[in-house]
Every structure is written in C-alpha cells, then in structure tokens.
Motif scaffolding. Structure first.
Motif, PDB file in Angstrom:
ATOM      1  N   ARG A   1      -5.181 -45.413 -36.299  1.00  0.00           N
ATOM      2  CA  ARG A   1      -5.893 -44.743 -35.203  1.00  0.00           C
ATOM      3  C   ARG A   1      -5.206 -43.436 -34.827  1.00  0.00           C
ATOM      4  N   ASP A   2      -3.895 -43.457 -34.770  1.00  0.00           N
ATOM      5  CA  ASP A   2      -3.151 -42.246 -34.403  1.00  0.00           C
ATOM      6  C   ASP A   2      -3.411 -41.127 -35.403  1.00  0.00           C
ATOM      7  N   ILE A   3      -3.432 -41.469 -36.686  1.00  0.00           N
ATOM      8  CA  ILE A   3      -3.698 -40.467 -37.721  1.00  0.00           C
ATOM      9  C   ILE A   3      -5.096 -39.895 -37.561  1.00  0.00           C
ATOM     10  N   ALA A   4      -6.093 -40.774 -37.421  1.00  0.00           N
ATOM     11  CA  ALA A   4      -7.475 -40.318 -37.294  1.00  0.00           C
ATOM     12  C   ALA A   4      -7.669 -39.453 -36.057  1.00  0.00           C
ATOM     13  N   GLU A   5      -7.044 -39.838 -34.965  1.00  0.00           N
ATOM     14  CA  GLU A   5      -7.228 -39.080 -33.728  1.00  0.00           C
ATOM     15  C   GLU A   5      -6.518 -37.725 -33.770  1.00  0.00           C
ATOM     16  N   ARG A   6      -5.470 -37.611 -34.571  1.00  0.00           N
ATOM     17  CA  ARG A   6      -4.819 -36.311 -34.728  1.00  0.00           C
ATOM     18  C   ARG A   6      -5.683 -35.352 -35.552  1.00  0.00           C
ATOM     19  N   ILE A   7      -6.452 -35.904 -36.480  1.00  0.00           N
ATOM     20  CA  ILE A   7      -7.287 -35.071 -37.347  1.00  0.00           C
ATOM     21  C   ILE A   7      -8.645 -34.784 -36.711  1.00  0.00           C
ATOM     22  N   ALA A   8      -9.114 -35.657 -35.838  1.00  0.00           N
ATOM     23  CA  ALA A   8     -10.458 -35.546 -35.272  1.00  0.00           C
ATOM     24  C   ALA A   8     -10.763 -34.170 -34.669  1.00  0.00           C
ATOM     25  N   PRO A   9      -9.851 -33.534 -33.918  1.00  0.00           N
ATOM     26  CA  PRO A   9     -10.176 -32.204 -33.391  1.00  0.00           C
ATOM     27  C   PRO A   9     -10.472 -31.183 -34.492  1.00  0.00           C
ATOM     28  N   ASN A  10      -9.800 -31.302 -35.619  1.00  0.00           N
ATOM     29  CA  ASN A  10     -10.071 -30.389 -36.732  1.00  0.00           C
ATOM     30  C   ASN A  10     -11.422 -30.667 -37.375  1.00  0.00           C
ATOM     31  N   VAL A  11     -11.830 -31.934 -37.397  1.00  0.00           N
ATOM     32  CA  VAL A  11     -13.161 -32.268 -37.908  1.00  0.00           C
ATOM     33  C   VAL A  11     -14.223 -31.633 -37.019  1.00  0.00           C
ATOM     34  N   LEU A  12     -14.056 -31.776 -35.718  1.00  0.00           N
ATOM     35  CA  LEU A  12     -15.014 -31.184 -34.785  1.00  0.00           C
ATOM     36  C   LEU A  12     -15.019 -29.665 -34.902  1.00  0.00           C
ATOM     37  N   ARG A  13     -13.855 -29.071 -34.994  1.00  0.00           N
ATOM     38  CA  ARG A  13     -13.756 -27.617 -35.152  1.00  0.00           C
ATOM     39  C   ARG A  13     -14.423 -27.166 -36.444  1.00  0.00           C
TER      40      ARG A  13
ATOM     41  N   ALA B   1     -19.018 -26.278 -41.311  1.00  0.00           N
ATOM     42  CA  ALA B   1     -18.760 -27.216 -42.406  1.00  0.00           C
ATOM     43  C   ALA B   1     -19.723 -28.395 -42.294  1.00  0.00           C
ATOM     44  N   THR B   2     -20.339 -28.759 -43.409  1.00  0.00           N
ATOM     45  CA  THR B   2     -21.306 -29.861 -43.403  1.00  0.00           C
ATOM     46  C   THR B   2     -20.904 -31.000 -44.333  1.00  0.00           C
ATOM     47  N   THR B   3     -20.263 -30.688 -45.445  1.00  0.00           N
ATOM     48  CA  THR B   3     -19.895 -31.721 -46.404  1.00  0.00           C
ATOM     49  C   THR B   3     -18.464 -32.193 -46.152  1.00  0.00           C
ATOM     50  N   PRO B   4     -18.122 -33.398 -46.614  1.00  0.00           N
ATOM     51  CA  PRO B   4     -16.735 -33.867 -46.481  1.00  0.00           C
ATOM     52  C   PRO B   4     -15.738 -32.911 -47.130  1.00  0.00           C
ATOM     53  N   SER B   5     -16.105 -32.304 -48.258  1.00  0.00           N
ATOM     54  CA  SER B   5     -15.215 -31.361 -48.929  1.00  0.00           C
ATOM     55  C   SER B   5     -14.959 -30.133 -48.065  1.00  0.00           C
ATOM     56  N   GLU B   6     -16.007 -29.637 -47.415  1.00  0.00           N
ATOM     57  CA  GLU B   6     -15.843 -28.471 -46.540  1.00  0.00           C
ATOM     58  C   GLU B   6     -15.003 -28.811 -45.317  1.00  0.00           C
ATOM     59  N   VAL B   7     -15.212 -29.991 -44.778  1.00  0.00           N
ATOM     60  CA  VAL B   7     -14.418 -30.417 -43.617  1.00  0.00           C
ATOM     61  C   VAL B   7     -12.945 -30.548 -44.008  1.00  0.00           C
ATOM     62  N   GLY B   8     -12.684 -31.144 -45.170  1.00  0.00           N
ATOM     63  CA  GLY B   8     -11.304 -31.297 -45.627  1.00  0.00           C
ATOM     64  C   GLY B   8     -10.627 -29.968 -45.863  1.00  0.00           C
ATOM     65  N   ALA B   9     -11.350 -29.029 -46.454  1.00  0.00           N
ATOM     66  CA  ALA B   9     -10.779 -27.704 -46.693  1.00  0.00           C
ATOM     67  C   ALA B   9     -10.457 -27.011 -45.383  1.00  0.00           C
ATOM     68  N   ALA B  10     -11.368 -27.118 -44.415  1.00  0.00           N
ATOM     69  CA  ALA B  10     -11.123 -26.507 -43.111  1.00  0.00           C
ATOM     70  C   ALA B  10      -9.919 -27.147 -42.428  1.00  0.00           C
ATOM     71  N   HIS B  11      -9.758 -28.456 -42.595  1.00  0.00           N
ATOM     72  CA  HIS B  11      -8.606 -29.153 -42.011  1.00  0.00           C
ATOM     73  C   HIS B  11      -7.297 -28.572 -42.541  1.00  0.00           C
ATOM     74  N   SER B  12      -7.242 -28.241 -43.824  1.00  0.00           N
ATOM     75  CA  SER B  12      -6.043 -27.607 -44.381  1.00  0.00           C
ATOM     76  C   SER B  12      -5.799 -26.256 -43.723  1.00  0.00           C
ATOM     77  N   LEU B  13      -6.871 -25.484 -43.561  1.00  0.00           N
ATOM     78  CA  LEU B  13      -6.754 -24.159 -42.946  1.00  0.00           C
ATOM     79  C   LEU B  13      -6.268 -24.264 -41.510  1.00  0.00           C
ATOM     80  N   TYR B  14      -6.827 -25.203 -40.757  1.00  0.00           N
ATOM     81  CA  TYR B  14      -6.440 -25.352 -39.359  1.00  0.00           C
ATOM     82  C   TYR B  14      -5.022 -25.905 -39.220  1.00  0.00           C
ATOM     83  N   THR B  15      -4.566 -26.659 -40.196  1.00  0.00           N
ATOM     84  CA  THR B  15      -3.192 -27.169 -40.152  1.00  0.00           C
ATOM     85  C   THR B  15      -2.190 -26.033 -40.278  1.00  0.00           C
TER      86      THR B  15
END
Length: 208
Positions: A128-140, A146-160
């Motif tokens: 849960r802690d891991i998912a909740e840390r990533i969730a703001p980046n998914v929303l962002r 971003a619409t696809t899981p691949s696009e969301v994952g790529a954006a997560h790297s950028l936001y990190t």
C-alpha cells in the motif's frame, strides 16, 4: 556544457545496443581481476535509480561491469529517505555525473497505483505504501494526457527526476551547477531497448 555527462549517457546507450545485438563486452569487467582492482575503492560513472523488478537489472541491460554503476532499486522506483540518502551519497561522495531514473513497461507497482487512482483498490500491507507513493504521479500523468499504462509509466519516470531535485538541495545544486545530468528513461521488456523520456504525453502531443 554537459560534455562529460552526455558521454556517460551515450556510454549507457551504447551498452544497451551491444546487449540487444548479443555482442556484450562486459564479461571481462566482471571477473577476478576487476574485483581485485575495486577492493579498496569505487568510481562509478553513473547512478541508476530503477525498479526492483527481476527483469530489469541495470548492469546487464546496459552491458556494464563491476564498479561502473551505482544502482538503487525499489519497486516502482519509489523515492523515500533511504533512496535519497543513497543518491546523495553517489552524487556528493562518489561524484557520479549522471542520474538515470529507469522505469519499464508492465510495472506492477505502477499498475497498483493506477488501481488506487481509478478504482480505489488499495493493496494490503506495505505494498500500500508503494502504491500510494506512486499514485500522485499516476494522477499527474493522466492530467498531462497519458492514457495507456506505458505512457503513465514513462511519465512516472519523468516525474521521479523532478522529485529527486525537489527533495534534495544537493542534487538540485549539482544539476544547476552543470556537474550533474538527469535522464528519465523507460525499458521495454519485449525488445530490451532503453529509450529516453523527454516530455509528458500532453506536451508531446501538442508539439506534434
């Protein structure tokens, strides 16, 4: 301005191409002689902040030897105090000139975070802690188009990458001073290729 750092990123991309083409040269830098040479000190040229997924071993997919990379891996490459301390050590004490945040397609941690955002499906235990840390980046990422899981994952790297600079003044100063480059990247499990992530999906679409 970033001559040395660009060389470091090029070195990693060259290694990834060698690995893709099955012409690895790193074996000679993983043996007893290399191990002995590194027994008293280390001088890694780059830091990889990556996912703990067993299919994404940075040293192998970048075709690097012992002592070449300082690697910090957590599920979904989430950033906590221990990660920040490790990154600051690599930058401040070891003098790495490049940080690569390496995500990958099919990341279970990002999928879990998407479940939190989309369906209020909250994992149990410390997942849960891991998912909740990533969730703001998914929303962002969704807000950035971003619409696809691949696009969301790529954006997560950028936001990190952004998060590392926001949380650590040492990292931010090194980047601003031209001593450190940061790269967001995404690894394709099916092809083995690493590609740089440059802009969020919405901005990329607007520029097309």
């Amino acid at each position: 301005m970033f001559t040395d750092q660009n060389t470091a990123w090029d070195r990693l991309l060259d290694g990834n191409r060698r690995w893709l083409e099955e012409r690895s040269t790193a074996a000679g830098d993983r043996g007893a002689a290399r191990r002995a040479a590194l027994s008293q000190s280390q001088e890694p040229f780059a830091l990889v902040v990556g996912c703990a997924d067993s299919r994404v071993p940075a040293e192998i997919l970048f075709d690097q030897g012992l002592g070449d990379l300082f690697v910090v891996r957590t599920a979904g490459h989430v950033v906590d105090a221990a990660v920040l301390g490790s990154v600051e050590y690599a930058v401040g004490m070891l003098g790495v000139s490049l940080i690569v945040v390496l995500g990958h397609e099919g990341c279970g941690a990002v999928a879990a975070a998407a479940g939190v955002v989309d369906n209020a499906q909250v994992p149990s235990g410390y997942v849960r802690d891991i998912a909740e840390r990533i969730a703001p980046n998914v929303l962002r990422a969704r807000l950035d188009g971003a619409t696809t899981p691949s696009e969301v994952g790529a954006a997560h790297s950028l936001y990190t990458v952004d998060l590392l600079r926001e949380r650590s003044s040492l990292i931010d100063r090194a980047v601003r001073g031209g001593k450190l480059q940061t790269v967001a990247a995404q690894y394709c499990l099916s092809t083995g290729e690493v590609a740089e992530v440059r802009t969020p999906a919405r901005l990329a679409a607007a520029a097309a």
